[in-house]
Design a protein around this motif. Structure first.
Motif, PDB file in Angstrom:
ATOM      1  N   ARG A 147       4.572  38.177  12.319  1.00 44.32           N
ATOM      2  CA  ARG A 147       3.707  38.176  13.505  1.00 44.32           C
ATOM      3  C   ARG A 147       2.465  39.041  13.283  1.00 44.32           C
ATOM      4  O   ARG A 147       1.360  38.669  13.686  1.00 44.32           O
ATOM      5  N   ARG A 148       2.655  40.189  12.651  1.00 47.62           N
ATOM      6  CA  ARG A 148       1.540  41.098  12.421  1.00 47.62           C
ATOM      7  C   ARG A 148       0.633  40.625  11.280  1.00 47.62           C
ATOM      8  O   ARG A 148      -0.569  40.854  11.301  1.00 47.62           O
ATOM      9  N   GLY A 149       1.227  39.995  10.284  1.00 45.65           N
ATOM     10  CA  GLY A 149       0.464  39.621   9.092  1.00 45.65           C
ATOM     11  C   GLY A 149      -0.122  38.230   9.120  1.00 45.65           C
ATOM     12  O   GLY A 149      -1.076  37.940   8.390  1.00 45.65           O
ATOM     13  N   HIS A 150       0.443  37.343   9.951  1.00 44.27           N
ATOM     14  CA  HIS A 150      -0.001  35.944   9.991  1.00 44.27           C
ATOM     15  C   HIS A 150      -1.482  35.857  10.370  1.00 44.27           C
ATOM     16  O   HIS A 150      -1.892  36.316  11.434  1.00 44.27           O
ATOM     17  N   GLY A 151      -2.283  35.310   9.480  1.00 44.64           N
ATOM     18  CA  GLY A 151      -3.712  35.149   9.729  1.00 44.64           C
ATOM     19  C   GLY A 151      -4.519  36.431   9.664  1.00 44.64           C
ATOM     20  O   GLY A 151      -5.724  36.410   9.929  1.00 44.64           O
ATOM     21  N   ALA A 152      -3.888  37.534   9.320  1.00 46.11           N
ATOM     22  CA  ALA A 152      -4.571  38.830   9.316  1.00 46.11           C
ATOM     23  C   ALA A 152      -5.515  38.953   8.125  1.00 46.11           C
ATOM     24  O   ALA A 152      -5.244  38.422   7.044  1.00 46.11           O
ATOM     25  N   GLU A 153      -6.595  39.679   8.327  1.00 44.95           N
ATOM     26  CA  GLU A 153      -7.530  39.963   7.253  1.00 44.95           C
ATOM     27  C   GLU A 153      -7.192  41.281   6.549  1.00 44.95           C
ATOM     28  O   GLU A 153      -7.618  41.499   5.422  1.00 44.95           O
ATOM     29  N   GLN A 154      -6.442  42.147   7.238  1.00 47.25           N
ATOM     30  CA  GLN A 154      -6.115  43.456   6.668  1.00 47.25           C
ATOM     31  C   GLN A 154      -5.114  43.312   5.515  1.00 47.25           C
ATOM     32  O   GLN A 154      -4.000  42.827   5.723  1.00 47.25           O
ATOM     33  N   PRO A 155      -5.486  43.760   4.310  1.00 48.46           N
ATOM     34  CA  PRO A 155      -4.578  43.644   3.162  1.00 48.46           C
ATOM     35  C   PRO A 155      -3.246  44.355   3.359  1.00 48.46           C
ATOM     36  O   PRO A 155      -2.213  43.883   2.864  1.00 48.46           O
ATOM     37  N   ASP A 156      -3.246  45.490   4.099  1.00 44.03           N
ATOM     38  CA  ASP A 156      -1.997  46.222   4.265  1.00 44.03           C
ATOM     39  C   ASP A 156      -0.993  45.436   5.097  1.00 44.03           C
ATOM     40  O   ASP A 156       0.216  45.504   4.849  1.00 44.03           O
ATOM     41  N   ARG A 157      -1.467  44.661   6.067  1.00 43.54           N
ATOM     42  CA  ARG A 157      -0.555  43.840   6.863  1.00 43.54           C
ATOM     43  C   ARG A 157       0.019  42.690   6.035  1.00 43.54           C
ATOM     44  O   ARG A 157       1.198  42.348   6.176  1.00 43.54           O
ATOM     45  N   ARG A 158      -0.808  42.111   5.209  1.00 46.99           N
ATOM     46  CA  ARG A 158      -0.318  41.036   4.330  1.00 46.99           C
ATOM     47  C   ARG A 158       0.694  41.591   3.334  1.00 46.99           C
ATOM     48  O   ARG A 158       1.724  40.962   3.042  1.00 46.99           O
ATOM     49  N   HIS A 159       0.400  42.772   2.811  1.00 51.34           N
ATOM     50  CA  HIS A 159       1.287  43.400   1.842  1.00 51.34           C
ATOM     51  C   HIS A 159       2.632  43.736   2.470  1.00 51.34           C
ATOM     52  O   HIS A 159       3.696  43.511   1.871  1.00 51.34           O
ATOM     53  N   GLU A 160       2.616  44.283   3.681  1.00 49.68           N
ATOM     54  CA  GLU A 160       3.858  44.604   4.385  1.00 49.68           C
ATOM     55  C   GLU A 160       4.653  43.333   4.657  1.00 49.68           C
ATOM     56  O   GLU A 160       5.884  43.316   4.504  1.00 49.68           O
TER      57      GLU A 160
END
Length: 266
Positions: free
Chosen positions: A162-175
């Protein structure tokens, strides 16, 4: 009368993964592919330790901290090798200018890896043995504790999605990537003890997409920060353009797979 539910042997499963990690490490002589296989076994053991947090919260924290140190020791040369391979593979799919720039990046990274100090074999071996010792004293987990631990893993993956889907922040994608790896390994290793639908193939595809996206992002950041690694003139721009396109494509694929996986999760 109902037959008592058989508990998953968490302690034995963790120990098996760490023995396999030690075997791969000893056979690797510090070479990236062998080190990578070693790291995968450690990651699998960490996923099991997170399942086992319900039965041994303090021990789980100690295990995770120790595993993090081992993973850092194993990561350096392997990470550079992975980035070089990412550049080399992408070069085969691009036009002449972008291919030349990416091939140059791969060559430079290969040279950098070869010039690095070798892996500290003694310290890493000691760290792996310490992890094995911790696994061997893990308390027995009941079927109920295993289910709770597994559901916790699945919940963390859904939340990270939910937090990482479509996110631009690399840390959210990494998590998100890390939590999906935990879910995949736990579901595969627990097998019938996994309380949800495993959806192994879908979960594996998602993990690969997120991992490839991560490698593309790290390589993109490296080239942006050091464009000369791609060669002279506009070579850096050509490499950046190819990597941005690659990252976007992988990100969209991961988002689609993540939505599909967690929509079906129950």
């Amino acid at each position: 009368m109902r037959t008592p539910e058989q508990a998953f042997d968490l302690r034995a499963a963790m120990a098996d993964e760490l023995r396999a990690a030690l075997d791969e490490f000893e056979a690797s002589f510090g070479e990236p592919k062998g080190v990578h296989r070693c790291r995968v076994h450690v990651k699998r053991a960490r996923a099991l330790a997170r399942v086992g947090k319900t039965s041994a919260p303090g021990l789980s924290t100690v295990f995770n901290d120790s595993a993090r140190t081992v993973m850092r020791q194993l990561a350096v040369a392997r990470d550079i090798a992975a980035l070089a391979e990412t550049a080399r593979t992408l070069a085969q799919k691009r036009g002449k200018k972008q291919a030349a720039a990416l091939a140059r990046v791969a060559e430079q990274l290969d040279e950098e890896r070869l010039a690095m100090a070798g892996l500290n074999m003694e310290a890493t071996r000691a760290g792996l043995k310490d992890l094995l010792a911790l696994a061997q004293v893990w308390p027995e987990a009941s079927p109920r504790q295993i289910r709770r631990g597994a559901r916790r893993i699945a919940h963390r993956a859904r939340r990270a999605c939910r937090r990482g889907h479509g996110a631009e922040q690399p840390d959210r994608r990494h998590e998100w990537r890390k939590r999906e790896k935990d879910r995949y390994f736990a579901a595969v290793l627990l097998a019938e003890a996994w309380p949800l639908k495993r959806r192994r193939k879908l979960s594996e595809k998602l993990g690969v997409a997120l991992g490839d996206e991560r490698d593309a992002l790290l390589l993109l950041e490296r080239v942006i920060g050091e464009p000369s690694i791609a060669g002279e003139g506009k070579a850096g721009e050509h490499a950046v353009k190819a990597l941005m396109r690659r990252r976007a494509k992988l990100g969209a694929r991961a988002d689609k797979l993540g939505a599909k996986l967690h929509k079906r999760e129950s």
